[in-house]
Design an enzyme around this catalytic site. Structure first.
Site, mmCIF file in Angstrom:
data_model
loop_
_atom_site.group_PDB
_atom_site.id
_atom_site.type_symbol
_atom_site.label_atom_id
_atom_site.label_comp_id
_atom_site.label_asym_id
_atom_site.label_seq_id
_atom_site.Cartn_x
_atom_site.Cartn_y
_atom_site.Cartn_z
ATOM 1 N N GLU A 85 37.793 37.900 37.934
ATOM 2 C CA GLU A 85 38.807 36.693 38.204
ATOM 3 C C GLU A 85 39.022 35.986 37.043
ATOM 4 O O GLU A 85 38.225 35.465 36.610
ATOM 5 C CB GLU A 85 38.469 36.119 39.510
ATOM 6 C CG GLU A 85 39.693 35.196 39.837
ATOM 7 C CD GLU A 85 39.487 34.478 41.106
ATOM 8 O OE1 GLU A 85 38.874 34.961 42.096
ATOM 9 O OE2 GLU A 85 39.993 33.210 41.195
ATOM 10 N N LYS A 279 35.445 29.733 48.923
ATOM 11 C CA LYS A 279 35.576 30.682 48.128
ATOM 12 C C LYS A 279 35.757 30.452 46.795
ATOM 13 O O LYS A 279 35.018 31.144 45.961
ATOM 14 C CB LYS A 279 37.097 31.325 48.503
ATOM 15 C CG LYS A 279 37.352 32.822 47.927
ATOM 16 C CD LYS A 279 37.883 32.724 46.470
ATOM 17 C CE LYS A 279 38.306 33.995 45.862
ATOM 18 N NZ LYS A 279 38.731 33.938 44.597
ATOM 19 N N ASP A 295 21.800 40.293 45.297
ATOM 20 C CA ASP A 295 22.431 40.962 46.448
ATOM 21 C C ASP A 295 23.543 40.160 46.910
ATOM 22 O O ASP A 295 23.260 39.252 47.690
ATOM 23 C CB ASP A 295 21.818 41.441 47.773
ATOM 24 C CG ASP A 295 22.464 42.136 48.789
ATOM 25 O OD1 ASP A 295 23.522 41.979 48.658
ATOM 26 O OD2 ASP A 295 21.792 42.665 49.387
ATOM 27 N N HIS A 392 45.582 29.186 35.967
ATOM 28 C CA HIS A 392 45.657 30.521 36.510
ATOM 29 C C HIS A 392 46.752 31.420 35.677
ATOM 30 O O HIS A 392 46.467 32.275 35.346
ATOM 31 C CB HIS A 392 45.871 30.523 37.909
ATOM 32 C CG HIS A 392 44.756 30.516 38.711
ATOM 33 N ND1 HIS A 392 44.779 30.829 40.161
ATOM 34 C CD2 HIS A 392 43.703 30.246 38.631
ATOM 35 C CE1 HIS A 392 43.759 30.806 40.512
ATOM 36 N NE2 HIS A 392 42.771 30.508 39.677
HETATM 37 C C1 MEV Z 1 40.662 30.847 43.417
HETATM 38 O O1 MEV Z 1 39.860 32.018 43.145
HETATM 39 C C2 MEV Z 1 39.793 29.713 43.928
HETATM 40 C C3 MEV Z 1 40.238 28.531 44.518
HETATM 41 O O2 MEV Z 1 41.319 28.731 45.415
HETATM 42 C C4 MEV Z 1 39.230 27.523 45.056
HETATM 43 C C5 MEV Z 1 39.839 26.460 46.156
HETATM 44 O O3 MEV Z 1 41.030 26.213 46.197
HETATM 45 O O4 MEV Z 1 39.208 25.489 45.913
HETATM 46 C C6 MEV Z 1 41.093 27.907 43.228
#
Ligand code: MEV
Length: 444
Positions: A85, A279, A295, A392
């Site tokens: 990513e 995430k 793992d 991003h």
């Molecule tokens: C993207 O991989 C992760 C985010 O969405 C985490 C978040 O929103 O805190 C930017």
């Protein structure tokens, strides 16, 4: 139906040819060339990789990056990270540098217990079973002495063995809940071997005891470690005065701190936001876990269960302001190893551990917590200030440039042009086309 027998016995070339003929409908030579393009030139290394799994036909590469400027408990680290990513490594590096300049990250291991379960069914009096278990518990533990001896020498072993009566949930269902210390190893094989021994011995003991009738027998259902290890817990935190946060992406310190803490609060109370928030934390943790040959599925399942431990899935991190001090902390369970398994077999996992100074499992837990914390800080910082797309999209632009096969000069011009513009594949494609048209006018 394209059924195949003894597929595993075919050579690598035969496997690919079968795949080409039956599923890709392409020339086997082309398909072999495609897969072979990702084989290691070094035959020995390739053999080693083939041996990690089954029916291996190639390698699937992921980028290996490093994030510098981590200061954890006063020691500086560079973090090896494997992730596909874009912007994860850049974001975490920025956050680490930000906090390096503000005293760094504090991390501590709260506990290191791993867990396993023997699930079994027993027809008979629960009371009789419990008394028998108590009276024979040490004998049962001793029956696994040959398996635990080595781990005991390293300072670990079986810590606790409890019998749980689960018959209120399922008729005749009981379990042994067993706690282990596995030192620097993740300990899966050790734990599972001990559990299987405990299960089979206990079944035999009950079967041969004249305290039970022949009808009162035990049927072992399964013996397996639990990936939920709430007592293998680590915590990382950062703090500084609100003023020391400085101007963050154009936001005054107090304004930024307020927005940040509110955003983390939202992730505590709203399950949809919590999932994305966590995430982001796992973007960092997983990258380190993969780079060190651990793992990541076990890590993920454990962390998500922990996030839902009070019945609602919540943020793993907390942020608050107290007496003008901004705090961000992150606590989660994670079972990691720095010896054994892939950590020693995968050549790059070994290198990752070297980069980290060959940490103990506890040190690696602290590093994982620090990386998760920084990833969270970076994400929430962007989300509450510039918005996430700015960072991003910059990384996305790099990928689009590669996808469109722009040369170095074109790439430079594209980056300059899109510095303050909305980025999309079609916009970049159009711009690139214009660039090319202007350089070589079409002949009529
Ligand atoms: C993207 O991989 C992760 C985010 O969405 C985490 C978040 O929103 O805190 C930017």
């Amino acid at each position: 139906m394209r059924k195949v027998s003894s597929f595993s016995k075919l050579s690598k070339y035969e496997k690919i040819s079968w795949l080409a003929k039956n599923f890709l409908y392409e020339s086997p030579v082309d398909v072999i060339n495609n897969f072979a393009g990702f084989w290691y030139e070094n035959v020995e290394i390739q053999k080693q990789f083939d041996g990690f799994s089954e029916n291996t036909i190639s390698n699937f590469h992921l980028p290996f990056g490093v994030a510098p400027n981590f200061l954890i408990n006063g020691k500086d680290y560079v973090i090896p990270m494997v992730t596909e990513e874009s912007s994860v490594v850049a974001a975490v590096s920025n956050a680490a540098k930000f906090w390096m300049e503000r005293g760094g990250i504090q991390a501590k291991v709260i506990d290191t217990q791993k867990l396993g379960q023997v699930h079994f069914f027993f027809q008979g009096s629960p009371e009789k079973l419990k008394i028998y278990f108590q009276n024979h518990k040490s004998e049962l533990i001793k029956s696994a002495a040959d398996l635990t001896a080595n781990m005991e020498k390293r300072g670990g072993g079986l810590l606790r063995l409890d019998l749980l009566d689960m018959t209120h949930l399922e008729p005749n269902y009981y379990q042994f809940k067993v706690a282990f210390e596995t030192c620097d190893s993740m300990g899966a094989n050790f734990i599972n071997s001990v559990l299987e021994r405990l299960g089979s011995e206990f079944r035999k003991m009950v079967a041969s005891s004249d305290e039970f009738s022949p009808e009162e027998s035990i049927e072992i259902n399964m013996c397996i470690l639990s990936n939920y290890t709430p007592d293998c817990l680590v915590e990382a935190s950062v703090s500084c005065t609100v003023e020391d946060l400085g101007i963050v992406n154009g936001f005054a310190p107090q304004h930024f701190a307020d927005k940040f803490t509110k955003a983390v609060r939202i992730a505590e109370i709203d399950v949809h936001r919590a999932t994305t928030h966590n995430k982001g934390i796992l973007n960092g943790i997983d990258s380190l876990v993969i780079a060190t040959g651990n793992d990541f599925r076990a890590v993920e399942s454990c962390i998500h269960t922990y996030a839902a431990k009070d019945g609602q899935y919540r943020s793993l991190s907390k942020a608050w302001i107290e007496k003008d001090i901004f705090h961000l902390s992150l606590k989660f369970p994670i079972a990691l190893g720095t010896v054994g398994g892939l950590t020693s077999l995968h050549p790059l996992a070994k290198t990752s551990l070297q980069i980290l100074g060959n940490p103990s499992a506890q040190d690696l837990m602290k590093i994982a917590a620090a990386v998760g914390l920084m990833q969270n800080f970076a994400a929430v910082k962007s989300l509450t200030t510039t918005g996430i797309q700015l960072g991003h999209m910059k990384m996305h632009l790099t990928n689009i440039i590669a996808e469109l096969k722009a040369n170095l000069e074109e790439a430079k011009q594209i980056e300059t042009y899109f510095n303050d513009k909305v980025i999309s594949v079609s916009e970049v494609r159009n711009y690139l086309q214009k660039l090319r048209d202007s350089i070589s006018p079409k002949t009529i």
